[in-house]
Design an enzyme around this catalytic site. Structure first.
Site, PDB file in Angstrom:
ATOM      1  N   LYS A  67      42.396  88.214  -8.141  1.00 43.22           N
ATOM      2  CA  LYS A  67      42.164  89.259  -9.153  1.00 43.22           C
ATOM      3  C   LYS A  67      42.031  88.618 -10.531  1.00 43.22           C
ATOM      4  CE  LYS A  67      44.847  91.721  -5.928  1.00 43.22           C
ATOM      5  NZ  LYS A  67      43.949  92.709  -5.357  1.00 43.22           N
ATOM      6  N   ASP A 107      55.923  90.320  -7.156  1.00 44.44           N
ATOM      7  CA  ASP A 107      54.532  90.206  -6.716  1.00 44.44           C
ATOM      8  C   ASP A 107      53.693  90.497  -7.961  1.00 44.44           C
ATOM      9  OD1 ASP A 107      51.980  90.574  -5.764  1.00 44.44           O
ATOM     10  OD2 ASP A 107      52.523  92.033  -4.217  1.00 44.44           O
ATOM     11  N   TRP A 134      52.014  98.076  -1.657  1.00 44.49           N
ATOM     12  CA  TRP A 134      52.312  96.641  -1.544  1.00 44.49           C
ATOM     13  C   TRP A 134      53.804  96.417  -1.476  1.00 44.49           C
ATOM     14  CZ3 TRP A 134      48.277  94.734   0.396  1.00 44.49           C
ATOM     15  CH2 TRP A 134      47.013  95.150  -0.022  1.00 44.49           C
TER      16      TRP A 134
HETATM   17  C1  LIG Z   1      49.888  93.833  -5.783  1.00 46.74           C
HETATM   18  C2  LIG Z   1      49.281  93.273  -4.542  1.00 46.74           C
HETATM   19  N1  LIG Z   1      50.059  92.626  -3.662  1.00 46.74           N
HETATM   20  C3  LIG Z   1      49.559  92.099  -2.535  1.00 46.74           C
HETATM   21  C4  LIG Z   1      48.232  92.205  -2.205  1.00 46.74           C
HETATM   22  C5  LIG Z   1      47.728  91.605  -0.939  1.00 46.74           C
HETATM   23  O1  LIG Z   1      47.166  90.402  -1.235  1.00 46.74           O
HETATM   24  P1  LIG Z   1      46.484  89.469  -0.145  1.00 46.74           P
HETATM   25  O2  LIG Z   1      45.243  90.145   0.290  1.00 46.74           O
HETATM   26  O3  LIG Z   1      46.261  88.188  -0.910  1.00 46.74           O
HETATM   27  O4  LIG Z   1      47.460  89.289   0.975  1.00 46.74           O
HETATM   28  C6  LIG Z   1      47.373  92.859  -3.093  1.00 46.74           C
HETATM   29  C7  LIG Z   1      45.939  92.940  -2.751  1.00 46.74           C
HETATM   30  O5  LIG Z   1      45.157  93.667  -3.193  1.00 46.74           O
HETATM   31  C8  LIG Z   1      47.913  93.413  -4.274  1.00 46.74           C
HETATM   32  O6  LIG Z   1      47.126  94.065  -5.140  1.00 46.74           O
END
Ligand SMILES: Cc1ncc(COP(=O)(O)O)c(C=O)c1O
Length: 362
Positions: A197, A173, A104
């Site tokens: 989540k 994030d 991520w």
């Molecule tokens: C830490 C983290 N950041 C970003 C994301 C991506 O999120 P989204 O699917 O809402 O774009 C996730 C998804 O699992 C994640 O766990």
């Protein structure tokens, strides 16, 4: 009527408290005497505005946010924030600093690079397959911000304490650990989290932004890409994701009124994590993959000593109503996500199953 509910260890979308789902079901035909579902009322109606207002008040209380912070609701997922953050917060002629702790973070870095920003990746744990949180780094003092991923959903690592960089605002994030523990918001200029989540259903992303950060937004950005648009219009410049916000409201109410607040939530999360890591450390049939000092209290990643048995483990677990234990497709192995809504009893059931499986296959 009783329903078939499994022990849900999914990484996201993930478990929601059953009582919230029942509540949603109960209110679905007639929300608060409106004669309409929350899915059907106008976002400009008092029914929805009351939900939005109370959600904001409760989120600010849970995260201990002072008046200098705004709580915004956006769409596009956490992934949208990977580009909105540099678009809105990178200052002219100043670098943007990132710490790379997994997929991520890597994606967030790529978006900032695509936008032509002066990206400095000041630390990375890629050398050891992202199994730890780097502790040794120097943040350039003129950085626009320092971006981290507080919890790495895929690798099962989590920042235990946050960097304090004085003048450089922290951006995190927090998709997979928001509302899981108490922390001091002071170093943060911006926090974002896809809701699916710990905070609710997919379809809404929480953004907490300190007001001084909003002064950075350039007026020539497209309206929907500017944080100021959401801040000025209380996230209602256009139709917000009403249903997702309504469920987030239920979740923050549940944390405050049912669990008893953030400290109690954290204690429960620590208890679950301790149970499962203590078990992992007590035997060698399974092996935790994250470095002990960087372990996540939300996503517990592990391998079996005999990797061939992993698919068997996952399918036998599911046959016993223990779902979502497959690791992320990019890394394989196993993962138990033990977010807020996963009970201590579910974790105990999982450990019991793991012991039994090890006994039969060891
Ligand atoms: C830490 C983290 N950041 C970003 C994301 C991506 O999120 P989204 O699917 O809402 O774009 C996730 C998804 O699992 C994640 O766990």
């Amino acid at each position: 009527m009783t329903h078939h509910r499994i022990h849900n260890f999914n990484a996201g979308p993930a478990a929601l408290p059953a009582e919230i789902l029942q509540d949603v079901q109960q209110e679905l035909l007639d929300f608060k005497g409106s004669g309409m579902s929350i899915l059907e009322v106008s976002h400009r109606s008092r029914w929805f505005e009351d939900v939005l207002d109370d959600a904001i008040v409760r989120i600010k209380r849970l995260l201990q946010l002072g008046d200098q912070y705004e709580v915004l609701f956006l769409q596009g997922g956490a992934s949208m924030q990977f580009c909105l953050v540099p678009m809105n917060l990178a200052l002219e002629g100043k670098p943007v600093a990132y710490i790379n702790t997994g997929s991520w973070s890597t994606k967030a870095i790529k978006e900032a690079e695509n936008l032509g920003k002066d990206v400095r990746v000041i630390a990375s744990s890629q050398d050891r397959e992202f199994t730890y949180i780097p502790m040794d780094f120097q943040v350039p003092s003129d950085s626009s911000y320092l971006h981290i991923t507080s919890n790495n959903t895929i690798r099962g690592t989590q920042w235990q304490t946050f960097p304090q960089e004085g003048e450089v605002p922290l951006v995190s994030d927090m998709s997979s650990d928001i509302f899981s523990r108490v922390f001091d918001p002071a170093p943060f200029g911006l926090i974002y989290a896809g809701a699916q989540k710990n905070a609710g259903p997919a379809g809404v992303t929480l953004v907490v932004v300190r007001r001084d950060m909003l002064e950075r937004t350039r007026t020539n950005l497209p309206t929907m890409f500017k944080y100021t648009t959401y801040a000025e219009k209380k996230s209602m410049f256009n139709t917000p994701p009403c249903f997702a916000i309504y469920v987030v409201w239920k979740v923050v109410r549940w944390i405050e009124d049912k669990i008893g607040g953030m400290e109690k939530m954290q204690a429960l999360n620590e208890k679950k994590a301790r149970l499962i890591y203590d078990y992992l450390d007590s035997q060698d049939f399974y092996r935790g993959t994250a470095s002990p000092e960087s372990r996540s209290a939300m996503n517990v990643t592990f391998r079996l000593q005999k990797p061939d048995l992993e698919p068997v483990f996952i399918s036998e677990a599911l046959a016993q109503d223990l779902g979502g234990l497959k690791g992320h497709r990019s890394v394989g192995g196993c993962r138990a996500s033990i977010y807020n809504a996963v009970s201590v009893a579910s974790v105990e059931t999982l450990i019991q199953f793991m012991k039994e499986f090890a006994r039969k296959n060891g």
